[in-house]
Design an enzyme around this catalytic site. Sequence first.
Site, PDB file in Angstrom:
ATOM      1  N   VAL A  69      35.640  29.115  30.603  1.00 43.34           N
ATOM      2  CA  VAL A  69      35.622  27.566  31.151  1.00 43.34           C
ATOM      3  C   VAL A  69      35.549  27.520  32.674  1.00 43.34           C
ATOM      4  O   VAL A  69      34.634  27.081  33.184  1.00 43.34           O
ATOM      5  CB  VAL A  69      36.791  26.765  30.766  1.00 43.34           C
ATOM      6  CG1 VAL A  69      36.884  25.338  31.278  1.00 43.34           C
ATOM      7  CG2 VAL A  69      37.125  26.616  29.242  1.00 43.34           C
ATOM      8  N   CYS A  70      36.250  28.638  33.292  1.00 42.75           N
ATOM      9  CA  CYS A  70      36.032  28.667  34.891  1.00 42.75           C
ATOM     10  C   CYS A  70      34.600  28.807  35.023  1.00 42.75           C
ATOM     11  O   CYS A  70      33.974  28.601  35.977  1.00 42.75           O
ATOM     12  CB  CYS A  70      36.999  29.280  35.311  1.00 42.75           C
ATOM     13  SG  CYS A  70      39.012  29.172  34.916  1.00 42.75           S
TER      14      CYS A  70
END
Length: 172
Positions: free
Chosen positions: A64-65
């Site tokens: 996600v990052c």
Amino acid sequence: MAQERTNAATFKGNPITLIGPELHVGDAAPDFKVSKNLLEEATLKDYAGKIKLISVVPSLDTGVCDAQTRRFNEEAAGLGDDVIVLTISADLPFAQERWCAAAGIDRVVTLSDHKEMSFGDAYGVHIKEFRLDMRSIFVVDKNDKITYVEYLKEMAEHPNYENAVAAVKELL
């Protein structure tokens, strides 16, 4: 002693504690001290006169990052010279540089909160249990006033990219 906000967020459904205050639209953006690299530091004042989109991620080495940073790198191309996109994580500066080089990230400035967790403590995103910064988005105007805030409730979720970019565009 810094303020602790228990049950402020979760990681895969499990409660986590955030250290620092919950900031709101209209608040003055707190100063912070983070690392640009091993020897250079950066503070809020280093970006004076710019609209700042601050994208906070726990670690660039997670899915996600990675996606969040790539998305804001793409968005940065259309925001112009008055805007700076900062990605802040507790990753070491070496890891940030390596990741950016491998991912072709060239429009986002990565900054490390690893040394002092100064940003995390000032913006209320320091995760006590992991010593990482919680996923969040802040838009700060040229006068260092917060105009947009998104604290995610679940660490593994994506932020609202469209709303963050729209908040920046309102300031242009």
